[in-house]
Write a protein that holds these residues in place. Structure first.
Motif, mmCIF file in Angstrom:
data_model
loop_
_atom_site.group_PDB
_atom_site.id
_atom_site.type_symbol
_atom_site.label_atom_id
_atom_site.label_comp_id
_atom_site.label_asym_id
_atom_site.label_seq_id
_atom_site.Cartn_x
_atom_site.Cartn_y
_atom_site.Cartn_z
ATOM 1 N N LYS A 21 -44.429 36.261 29.342
ATOM 2 C CA LYS A 21 -45.187 37.219 28.537
ATOM 3 C C LYS A 21 -46.010 36.435 27.529
ATOM 4 O O LYS A 21 -45.506 35.517 26.886
ATOM 5 C CB LYS A 21 -44.236 38.185 27.813
ATOM 6 C CG LYS A 21 -44.926 39.279 27.013
ATOM 7 C CD LYS A 21 -43.895 40.243 26.429
ATOM 8 C CE LYS A 21 -44.561 41.376 25.649
ATOM 9 N NZ LYS A 21 -45.323 40.872 24.481
ATOM 10 N N PRO A 23 -47.816 35.204 24.231
ATOM 11 C CA PRO A 23 -47.358 35.324 22.849
ATOM 12 C C PRO A 23 -48.251 36.244 22.026
ATOM 13 O O PRO A 23 -49.469 36.282 22.215
ATOM 14 C CB PRO A 23 -47.427 33.885 22.336
ATOM 15 C CG PRO A 23 -48.466 33.223 23.189
ATOM 16 C CD PRO A 23 -48.331 33.859 24.541
ATOM 17 N N ALA A 24 -47.631 36.975 21.107
ATOM 18 C CA ALA A 24 -48.390 37.739 20.121
ATOM 19 C C ALA A 24 -48.834 36.787 19.012
ATOM 20 O O ALA A 24 -48.395 35.632 18.943
ATOM 21 C CB ALA A 24 -47.531 38.857 19.559
ATOM 22 N N ARG A 25 -49.687 37.255 18.130
ATOM 23 C CA ARG A 25 -50.171 36.412 17.036
ATOM 24 C C ARG A 25 -48.988 35.913 16.198
ATOM 25 O O ARG A 25 -48.132 36.696 15.791
ATOM 26 C CB ARG A 25 -51.136 37.199 16.161
ATOM 27 C CG ARG A 25 -51.744 36.375 15.047
ATOM 28 C CD ARG A 25 -52.806 37.154 14.310
ATOM 29 N NE ARG A 25 -53.418 36.338 13.270
ATOM 30 C CZ ARG A 25 -54.425 36.738 12.505
ATOM 31 N NH1 ARG A 25 -54.942 37.944 12.676
ATOM 32 N NH2 ARG A 25 -54.924 35.946 11.574
ATOM 33 N N GLY A 26 -48.942 34.608 15.974
ATOM 34 C CA GLY A 26 -47.872 34.022 15.189
ATOM 35 C C GLY A 26 -46.598 33.752 15.954
ATOM 36 O O GLY A 26 -45.642 33.193 15.404
ATOM 37 N N GLU A 27 -46.576 34.103 17.237
ATOM 38 C CA GLU A 27 -45.371 33.949 18.047
ATOM 39 C C GLU A 27 -45.461 32.697 18.916
ATOM 40 O O GLU A 27 -46.538 32.326 19.391
ATOM 41 C CB GLU A 27 -45.198 35.176 18.945
ATOM 42 C CG GLU A 27 -43.948 35.147 19.835
ATOM 43 C CD GLU A 27 -43.870 36.332 20.782
ATOM 44 O OE1 GLU A 27 -42.801 36.530 21.381
ATOM 45 O OE2 GLU A 27 -44.886 37.061 20.927
ATOM 46 N N THR A 28 -44.327 32.042 19.125
ATOM 47 C CA THR A 28 -44.227 30.912 20.043
ATOM 48 C C THR A 28 -43.331 31.307 21.211
ATOM 49 O O THR A 28 -42.260 31.878 21.011
ATOM 50 C CB THR A 28 -43.620 29.691 19.341
ATOM 51 O OG1 THR A 28 -44.460 29.311 18.246
ATOM 52 C CG2 THR A 28 -43.498 28.520 20.312
ATOM 53 N N VAL A 29 -43.798 31.035 22.430
ATOM 54 C CA VAL A 29 -42.994 31.323 23.614
ATOM 55 C C VAL A 29 -42.883 30.050 24.449
ATOM 56 O O VAL A 29 -43.681 29.117 24.300
ATOM 57 C CB VAL A 29 -43.601 32.462 24.467
ATOM 58 C CG1 VAL A 29 -43.708 33.749 23.668
ATOM 59 C CG2 VAL A 29 -44.968 32.061 25.026
ATOM 60 N N THR A 30 -41.919 30.012 25.340
ATOM 61 C CA THR A 30 -41.734 28.877 26.238
ATOM 62 C C THR A 30 -42.379 29.177 27.583
ATOM 63 O O THR A 30 -42.105 30.211 28.189
ATOM 64 C CB THR A 30 -40.242 28.581 26.440
ATOM 65 O OG1 THR A 30 -39.653 28.261 25.175
ATOM 66 C CG2 THR A 30 -40.043 27.400 27.388
ATOM 67 N N ASP A 100 -49.764 35.371 32.376
ATOM 68 C CA ASP A 100 -48.423 35.957 32.320
ATOM 69 C C ASP A 100 -47.945 36.341 33.720
ATOM 70 O O ASP A 100 -48.682 36.236 34.699
ATOM 71 C CB ASP A 100 -48.383 37.155 31.363
ATOM 72 C CG ASP A 100 -49.290 38.305 31.788
ATOM 73 O OD1 ASP A 100 -49.443 38.540 33.006
ATOM 74 O OD2 ASP A 100 -49.835 38.991 30.904
#
Length: 297
Positions: A21, A23-30, A100
């Motif tokens: 998925k 990332p949203a603003r300010g979010e970190t994803v793997t 995604d």
């Protein structure tokens, strides 16, 4: 007879991260995977047209870096002539893409060498004059896009414009455009109309023919003096929609310059785009002519 197509456009190295998925603003994803894939809207359309059977030449620029070497080689591997693809000092263009698990994407383009292509030289104009069609997009400076469209119009060459990344189109560019190929979001941005048919009708006030791509819903064709008609797309499971629109535009140009009527040309382009979204990557996902013909059969 093999058609001849010139592409005036961008070359970018696509830096692609695959995630469950975005990332949203300010979010970190793997992410689960990262790839570097030769792309850019111009180069993508050139590869799509060459694989579909046309003789294709590319006008644009790459940087004097490893990405530039790789992108030139990738174009040549697909049969694209790169004699007028300039190499300039500095970095090549890049596109930073997040894909995604539903096949959707978000893209940030850094122009790099593409930003240096602000005008045509004599060789570029002469090459355009030999073509059956000129393919244009908006990842180069607008000044050279307008100049290319004018050069084609003066020489009786069909111009096909993909207005992406979308921006206001100057009257002189619209006046030299034979076929405009926006997606539904670009059509809305250009006209303020959220309904694709209404947007197409509004665009027909400025250009003689429009094809609005609608993703999985197919496309809508509109020409002055007739009601718009929707052409459905093949139903497939999308893995990565990156460059589906470029595949559509490149193959559509081939079909039209081979003399196919618009309904048949749209079927060709839709089949090619449907094949491309079933594979990851931009230029790497584009089908060859035999695969398009097999899909239609």
């Amino acid at each position: 007879m093999t058609s001849s197509i010139v592409v005036l456009g961008s070359t970018n190295m696509d830096l692609v991260a695959y995630v469950a998925k975005a990332p949203a603003r300010g979010e970190t994803v793997t992410g689960r995977e990262f790839r570097t894939v030769p792309g850019g809207k111009g180069a993508n359309q050139a590869v799509a047209a060459a694989r579909a059977g046309a003789e294709v030449s590319m006008i644009g620029a790459v940087g004097a870096d490893d990405f530039g070497v790789r992108m030139r080689a990738a174009l040549e591997h697909s049969g694209v002539d790169t004699d007028l693809l300039r190499t300039v000092e500095g970095a090549s263009g890049t596109a930073h893409i997040v894909v995604d698990d539903e096949g959707g994407n978000a893209i940030v383009v850094v122009p790099g060498a593409n930003g240096t292509v602000t005008s045509l030289d004599h060789g570029d104009e002469a090459l355009i004059g030999t073509a059956d069609a000129l393919l244009l997009q908006l990842e180069l400076p607008l000044s050279v896009v307008v100049e290319g469209a004018r050069a084609a119009r003066e020489r009786g060459v069909r111009t096909i414009l993909t207005p992406s990344p979308v921006q206001p189109l100057p009257p002189e560019l619209l006046a030299a455009t034979d076929l405009l190929v926006p997606n539904e979001h670009e059509a809305t941005a250009l006209t303020g109309e959220t309904d694709p048919a209404a947007a197409a009708k509004a665009l027909l006030q400025q250009v003689p023919e429009v094809v609005v791509t609608l993703g999985a819903a197919g496309c809508l064709h509109a020409v002055r003096g007739a009601e718009p008609r929707t052409v459905p797309a093949p139903r497939v499971r999308a893995v990565d929609t990156t460059a589906a629109g470029d595949t559509f535009a490149g193959v559509l140009a081939v079909a039209l310059t081979e003399g196919r009527p618009m309904p048949e040309a749209l079927a060709w382009a839709s089949a090619a785009a449907a094949l491309s979204v079933q594979h990851e990557g931009a230029s790497t996902s584009m089908p060859y002519r035999a695969a398009i013909e097999a899909a239609l059969a």
